[in-house]
Design a protein around this motif. Structure first.
Motif, PDB file in Angstrom:
ATOM      1  N   GLY A 145       0.816  -1.046   0.141  1.00  0.00           N
ATOM      2  CA  GLY A 145      -0.213   0.018  -0.082  1.00  0.00           C
ATOM      3  C   GLY A 145       0.645   1.263  -0.005  1.00  0.00           C
ATOM      4  O   GLY A 145       0.339   2.351  -0.350  1.00  0.00           O
ATOM      5  N   THR A 146       2.084   1.180   0.399  1.00  0.00           N
ATOM      6  CA  THR A 146       2.758   2.417   0.430  1.00  0.00           C
ATOM      7  C   THR A 146       3.783   2.560  -0.964  1.00  0.00           C
ATOM      8  O   THR A 146       4.212   3.739  -1.130  1.00  0.00           O
ATOM      9  N   VAL A 147       4.249   1.373  -1.507  1.00  0.00           N
ATOM     10  CA  VAL A 147       5.191   1.467  -2.598  1.00  0.00           C
ATOM     11  C   VAL A 147       4.875   0.754  -3.702  1.00  0.00           C
ATOM     12  O   VAL A 147       4.740   1.319  -4.869  1.00  0.00           O
ATOM     13  N   VAL A 148       4.411  -0.524  -3.861  1.00  0.00           N
ATOM     14  CA  VAL A 148       4.079  -1.275  -4.950  1.00  0.00           C
ATOM     15  C   VAL A 148       2.894  -0.814  -5.597  1.00  0.00           C
ATOM     16  O   VAL A 148       2.844  -0.273  -6.874  1.00  0.00           O
ATOM     17  N   PHE A 149       1.828  -0.511  -4.820  1.00  0.00           N
ATOM     18  CA  PHE A 149       0.299  -0.008  -5.580  1.00  0.00           C
ATOM     19  C   PHE A 149      -0.135   1.047  -4.397  1.00  0.00           C
ATOM     20  O   PHE A 149      -1.177   0.920  -3.632  1.00  0.00           O
ATOM     21  N   PRO A 150       0.387   2.247  -4.452  1.00  0.00           N
ATOM     22  CA  PRO A 150       0.095   3.338  -3.611  1.00  0.00           C
ATOM     23  C   PRO A 150      -1.201   3.919  -3.932  1.00  0.00           C
ATOM     24  O   PRO A 150      -1.857   4.431  -2.813  1.00  0.00           O
ATOM     25  N   ASP A 151      -1.745   3.663  -4.930  1.00  0.00           N
ATOM     26  CA  ASP A 151      -2.865   4.081  -5.440  1.00  0.00           C
ATOM     27  C   ASP A 151      -4.075   2.743  -5.559  1.00  0.00           C
ATOM     28  O   ASP A 151      -5.277   2.804  -6.145  1.00  0.00           O
ATOM     29  N   ALA A 152      -3.871   1.736  -4.597  1.00  0.00           N
ATOM     30  CA  ALA A 152      -4.598   0.611  -4.543  1.00  0.00           C
ATOM     31  C   ALA A 152      -6.142   1.128  -4.412  1.00  0.00           C
ATOM     32  O   ALA A 152      -6.306   1.968  -3.313  1.00  0.00           O
ATOM     33  N   TYR A 194      11.865  -5.903  13.486  1.00  0.00           N
ATOM     34  CA  TYR A 194      12.728  -4.805  13.450  1.00  0.00           C
ATOM     35  C   TYR A 194      13.543  -4.519  12.398  1.00  0.00           C
ATOM     36  O   TYR A 194      13.266  -3.148  11.696  1.00  0.00           O
ATOM     37  N   ILE A 195      13.902  -5.615  11.794  1.00  0.00           N
ATOM     38  CA  ILE A 195      14.392  -5.205  10.187  1.00  0.00           C
ATOM     39  C   ILE A 195      13.670  -4.631   9.252  1.00  0.00           C
ATOM     40  O   ILE A 195      13.905  -3.512   8.669  1.00  0.00           O
ATOM     41  N   ASP A 196      12.299  -5.140   9.226  1.00  0.00           N
ATOM     42  CA  ASP A 196      11.360  -4.706   8.171  1.00  0.00           C
ATOM     43  C   ASP A 196      10.979  -3.384   8.524  1.00  0.00           C
ATOM     44  O   ASP A 196      10.686  -2.675   7.517  1.00  0.00           O
ATOM     45  N   SER A 197      10.794  -2.921   9.751  1.00  0.00           N
ATOM     46  CA  SER A 197      10.138  -1.534  10.206  1.00  0.00           C
ATOM     47  C   SER A 197      11.452  -0.630  10.126  1.00  0.00           C
ATOM     48  O   SER A 197      11.340   0.558   9.959  1.00  0.00           O
ATOM     49  N   HIS A 198      12.799  -0.777  10.113  1.00  0.00           N
ATOM     50  CA  HIS A 198      13.949   0.037  10.283  1.00  0.00           C
ATOM     51  C   HIS A 198      14.468  -0.184   9.079  1.00  0.00           C
ATOM     52  O   HIS A 198      15.520   0.897   8.706  1.00  0.00           O
ATOM     53  N   ARG A 199      14.267  -0.689   7.996  1.00  0.00           N
ATOM     54  CA  ARG A 199      15.295  -0.752   6.761  1.00  0.00           C
ATOM     55  C   ARG A 199      15.066   0.640   6.210  1.00  0.00           C
ATOM     56  O   ARG A 199      14.017   1.325   6.148  1.00  0.00           O
ATOM     57  N   GLU A 200      15.991   0.977   5.214  1.00  0.00           N
ATOM     58  CA  GLU A 200      15.953   2.300   4.667  1.00  0.00           C
ATOM     59  C   GLU A 200      15.159   2.275   3.462  1.00  0.00           C
ATOM     60  O   GLU A 200      14.341   3.094   3.048  1.00  0.00           O
ATOM     61  N   ASP A 201      15.097   1.373   2.613  1.00  0.00           N
ATOM     62  CA  ASP A 201      14.247   1.160   1.349  1.00  0.00           C
ATOM     63  C   ASP A 201      13.072   0.465   1.729  1.00  0.00           C
ATOM     64  O   ASP A 201      12.879  -0.740   2.303  1.00  0.00           O
ATOM     65  N   SER A 202      11.912   1.234   1.598  1.00  0.00           N
ATOM     66  CA  SER A 202      10.495   0.505   2.000  1.00  0.00           C
ATOM     67  C   SER A 202      10.141  -0.166   3.254  1.00  0.00           C
ATOM     68  O   SER A 202       9.731  -1.354   3.082  1.00  0.00           O
ATOM     69  N   PRO A 203      10.261   0.760   4.117  1.00  0.00           N
ATOM     70  CA  PRO A 203      10.245   0.025   5.468  1.00  0.00           C
ATOM     71  C   PRO A 203       8.642  -0.315   5.800  1.00  0.00           C
ATOM     72  O   PRO A 203       7.820   0.150   5.204  1.00  0.00           O
ATOM     73  N   LEU A 204       8.429  -1.266   6.561  1.00  0.00           N
ATOM     74  CA  LEU A 204       7.095  -1.558   6.846  1.00  0.00           C
ATOM     75  C   LEU A 204       6.328  -0.714   7.576  1.00  0.00           C
ATOM     76  O   LEU A 204       6.953  -0.313   8.787  1.00  0.00           O
ATOM     77  N   ARG A 205       5.112   0.016   7.202  1.00  0.00           N
ATOM     78  CA  ARG A 205       4.577   0.795   7.709  1.00  0.00           C
ATOM     79  C   ARG A 205       3.156   0.899   7.342  1.00  0.00           C
ATOM     80  O   ARG A 205       2.933   0.373   6.255  1.00  0.00           O
ATOM     81  N   GLN A 206       2.107   1.413   8.057  1.00  0.00           N
ATOM     82  CA  GLN A 206       0.752   1.386   7.839  1.00  0.00           C
ATOM     83  C   GLN A 206       0.608   2.638   6.715  1.00  0.00           C
ATOM     84  O   GLN A 206       0.862   3.848   7.307  1.00  0.00           O
ATOM     85  N   ALA A 207      -0.048   2.462   5.603  1.00  0.00           N
ATOM     86  CA  ALA A 207      -0.122   3.709   4.619  1.00  0.00           C
ATOM     87  C   ALA A 207      -1.272   4.371   5.478  1.00  0.00           C
ATOM     88  O   ALA A 207      -1.993   4.293   6.214  1.00  0.00           O
ATOM     89  N   GLU A 208      -1.282   5.971   5.211  1.00  0.00           N
ATOM     90  CA  GLU A 208      -1.984   6.791   5.794  1.00  0.00           C
ATOM     91  C   GLU A 208      -3.500   6.584   5.501  1.00  0.00           C
ATOM     92  O   GLU A 208      -4.260   6.742   6.490  1.00  0.00           O
ATOM     93  N   ASP A 209      -3.954   5.857   4.269  1.00  0.00           N
ATOM     94  CA  ASP A 209      -5.322   5.788   4.004  1.00  0.00           C
ATOM     95  C   ASP A 209      -5.676   4.208   4.130  1.00  0.00           C
ATOM     96  O   ASP A 209      -6.672   3.601   3.605  1.00  0.00           O
ATOM     97  N   ALA A 210      -5.035   3.466   4.933  1.00  0.00           N
ATOM     98  CA  ALA A 210      -5.107   2.174   5.148  1.00  0.00           C
ATOM     99  C   ALA A 210      -6.115   1.793   6.514  1.00  0.00           C
ATOM    100  O   ALA A 210      -6.097   2.684   7.286  1.00  0.00           O
ATOM    101  N   ILE A 211      -7.071   0.789   6.276  1.00  0.00           N
ATOM    102  CA  ILE A 211      -7.563   0.427   7.574  1.00  0.00           C
ATOM    103  C   ILE A 211      -6.784  -0.559   8.423  1.00  0.00           C
ATOM    104  O   ILE A 211      -6.449  -1.594   7.792  1.00  0.00           O
ATOM    105  N   LEU A 212      -6.999  -0.376   9.704  1.00  0.00           N
ATOM    106  CA  LEU A 212      -6.217  -1.224  10.612  1.00  0.00           C
ATOM    107  C   LEU A 212      -7.089  -2.293  10.926  1.00  0.00           C
ATOM    108  O   LEU A 212      -8.276  -2.061  11.508  1.00  0.00           O
ATOM    109  N   LEU A 213      -6.857  -3.466  10.918  1.00  0.00           N
ATOM    110  CA  LEU A 213      -7.350  -4.647  11.237  1.00  0.00           C
ATOM    111  C   LEU A 213      -6.731  -5.603  12.360  1.00  0.00           C
ATOM    112  O   LEU A 213      -5.835  -5.918  11.687  1.00  0.00           O
ATOM    113  N   ASP A 214      -7.243  -5.669  13.460  1.00  0.00           N
ATOM    114  CA  ASP A 214      -6.781  -6.444  14.394  1.00  0.00           C
ATOM    115  C   ASP A 214      -7.182  -7.836  14.241  1.00  0.00           C
ATOM    116  O   ASP A 214      -8.474  -7.987  14.634  1.00  0.00           O
TER     117      ASP A 214
END
Length: 237
Positions: A145-152, A194-214
């Motif tokens: 949702g942040t890099v591959v298809f930001p307009d999903a 930790y690695i996925d969230s802190h890498r410099e290239d395309s870190p794991l994070r929730q897109a601003e327009d994503a829905i959080l599902l627990d």
């Protein structure tokens, strides 16, 4: 109690028949289970992007290439082609079915460092965009949702608590006949987070327009129904 937290942004009404759906989240949070089941329900194609990075990792391991050897990785990447076999969605690495092999702990322990490499990410993103460019597709991973298809058309960010994720991954390994301790699985998940969230290239994070599902307390059917509800919501705008 499970929760769904909606983005403050409103859905935009859509008129097209087939959507692009992005599902991101941490390891063993249930995103692949949701993506696979929802794709079956909707008649969409499913692309497990995490499996693609696992396949790259396996290829490097077979060739004796360490992720720190950037030049050898860069030379190897153009020769890695990944497909998903239509009848069972198994991962094909240069035509070889590697579905079982990429799920082992040996690959799991190395996949995050490999996935953090810019040369690897660029190559995989290019392949992922080609696979999903016509819509009617659900992709799950870390940066869909942040890099591959930001307009999903629909973006979900799936989470589950650490204990639940550890139990799920351990049960997967046991069911596959692989030896693993709960301590090793928990340590691997924490390291990958930790690695996925802190890498410099395309870190794991929730897109601003994503829905959080627990997904901590949802069973499979409840999880699928939540996904269907979201698809219906974008149809209605």
């Amino acid at each position: 109690m499970a929760s769904i937290i909606h983005s403050p942004l409103k859905f935009r009404p859509l008129t097209k028949e087939k959507y692009t759906i992005a599902i991101d989240g941490y390891s063993a949070c249930g995103k692949s289970t949701l993506a696979r089941a929802l794709a079956r329900r909707l008649g969409y194609s499913y692309i497990d992007t995490g499996a693609m990075y696992r396949a790259v990792t396996l290829h490097l391991q077979r060739e004796g290439i360490h992720p720190d050897d950037v030049e050898r990785v860069r030379d190897a990447v153009p020769h890695i082609h990944i497909e998903f076999r239509p009848e069972d969605n198994h991962v094909l690495l240069n035509g070889d079915d590697v579905e079982d092999e990429i799920r082992g702990l040996a690959v799991s322990q190395m996949v995050s460092p490999v996935a953090a490499l810019s040369d690897v990410r660029r190559a995989m993103v290019e392949q992922q965009r080609k696979m999903g460019r016509n819509g009617g597709v659900i992709l799950d991973g870390r940066d869909i949702g942040t890099v591959v298809f930001p307009d999903a058309d629909l973006k979900l960010f799936v989470v589950a608590d650490q204990e639940t994720r550890t139990d799920r991954r351990l049960n997967e390994l046991i069911a596959a006949g692989r030896d693993a301790s709960r301590e090793d699985v928990a340590a691997n998940l924490k390291e990958r987070d930790y690695i996925d969230s802190h890498r410099e290239d395309s870190p794991l994070r929730q897109a601003e327009d994503a829905i959080l599902l627990d997904n901590t307390h949802l069973n499979l059917e409840e999880l699928i129904e939540r996904g269907v509800e979201m698809v219906e919501a974008i149809k209605k705008g």
